[in-house]
Scaffold this active site. Structure first.
Site, PDB file in Angstrom:
ATOM      1  N   SER A   1       0.850  -1.191   0.000  1.00  0.00           N
ATOM      2  CA  SER A   1       0.000   0.000   0.000  1.00  0.00           C
ATOM      3  C   SER A   1       0.883   1.236   0.000  1.00  0.00           C
ATOM      4  O   SER A   1       2.029   1.200   0.471  1.00  0.00           O
ATOM      5  CB  SER A   1      -0.882  -0.002   1.251  1.00  0.00           C
ATOM      6  OG  SER A   1      -1.576   1.222   1.397  1.00  0.00           O
TER       7      SER A   1
ATOM      8  N   TYR B   1      -2.073   0.560  10.741  1.00  0.00           N
ATOM      9  CA  TYR B   1      -2.076   0.055   9.365  1.00  0.00           C
ATOM     10  C   TYR B   1      -0.784   0.412   8.640  1.00  0.00           C
ATOM     11  O   TYR B   1      -0.216  -0.422   7.934  1.00  0.00           O
ATOM     12  CB  TYR B   1      -3.285   0.625   8.621  1.00  0.00           C
ATOM     13  CG  TYR B   1      -3.428   0.099   7.209  1.00  0.00           C
ATOM     14  CD1 TYR B   1      -3.569  -1.270   6.959  1.00  0.00           C
ATOM     15  CD2 TYR B   1      -3.450   0.970   6.118  1.00  0.00           C
ATOM     16  CE1 TYR B   1      -3.707  -1.752   5.665  1.00  0.00           C
ATOM     17  CE2 TYR B   1      -3.597   0.500   4.825  1.00  0.00           C
ATOM     18  CZ  TYR B   1      -3.721  -0.851   4.603  1.00  0.00           C
ATOM     19  OH  TYR B   1      -3.862  -1.327   3.318  1.00  0.00           O
TER      20      TYR B   1
END
Length: 259
Positions: free
Chosen positions: A141, A154
């Site tokens: 990501s 995250y």
């Protein structure tokens, strides 16, 4: 002039896609099948992977990447040779500041995005090497490249995905296995934001509000399929992919509401 040899056929090549029950995973399984791969569709939701595998003539495997026994079942199903592993299973849980975050959410994120990736890779690495032309393609990501408020758990986990990928490339430098990472930015899928906000539809929709054209699961699947079908001597170390409207995590062009 000597003509270049034709690209090798991907017919009969095999691929594993984890997290294949929805979103990027399901789209990737479909596109890889369209490119000629036999796809092992792996995810926890047995009914969904069975339906997907039936549609693409693949093989469904019920698998929780955080459970070693479940991963062993996946390795047995795949057998002695594998060409492509797409470590897609992952997820974000919560968006609280560090000082208010639930440690259990952080553990879950690290468990699936890092430990799960490691367990699946370890189990399938012998088959990838045995193929003589293997690829590990980890779905990271842009959160694995920059921090942002409310995202520490995250971003820490996805930074872990990135570093594991880099380390694997160093460790497998003399093996016939390519190691790649795709790092998507804003992708709108049916479940990612909804899961992150524990089913809060309003918070999930706010992530994409005013952005009429975020990336889709098919956009990422298309890029993954391109990476996976490069010639054997080509390694795409990392591919960062965002929608045009997203210049960075904090800089997204949003259209004003018409309401």
């Amino acid at each position: 002039m000597t003509e270049s040899p034709p690209s090798p056929s991907h017919q009969s090549r095999t691929a594993v896609v984890t997290g294949a029950s929805s979103g990027i995973g399901a789209a990737t399984a479909r596109m890889l099948a369209g490119a000629g791969f036999h796809v092992f569709c792996a995810a926890r939701r047995a009914d969904r992977v069975a339906e997907l595998a039936d549609a693409i003539d693949g093989t469904p495997v019920t698998c929780d990447v955080t459970d070693a026994g479940s991963v062993a079942v996946l390795a047995d199903a795949v057998g002695p040779s594998l060409n492509l592993l797409v470590n897609n299973a992952g997820g974000a849980f919560g968006a609280d500041p560090v000082g208010q975050a639930d440690p259990d959410d952080w553990r879950r994120m690290y468990d699936v995005n890092v430990i799960g990736l490691q367990q699946v890779t370890r189990a399938l690495l012998p088959a990838l090497i045995a193929s003589g032309d293997g690829m590990i393609l980890n779905v990271g990501s842009t959160a694995g490249r920059i921090a942002y408020e409310g995202g520490a758990g995250y971003t820490a986990a996805k930074h872990g995905t990135k570093v594991v990928t880099e380390t694997l490339r160093l460790e497998l430098w003399d093996q016939p296995v390519r190691v790649c990472e795709i790092a998507p930015g804003m992708v709108k899928t049916d479940e990612f934001a909804l899961v992150r906000f524990a089913g809060d539809q309003e918070k999930a929709e706010a992530v994409y509000r005013g952005v009429p054209d975020p990336l889709t699961a098919d956009d990422i699947a298309d890029a993954i399929t391109w990476m996976a079908t490069r010639p054997a001597h080509v390694n795409v170390d990392e591919l960062v992919i965002r929608p045009r409207r997203q210049a960075a995590q904090h800089k997204v062009h949003r259209e004003p509401s018409s309401e």
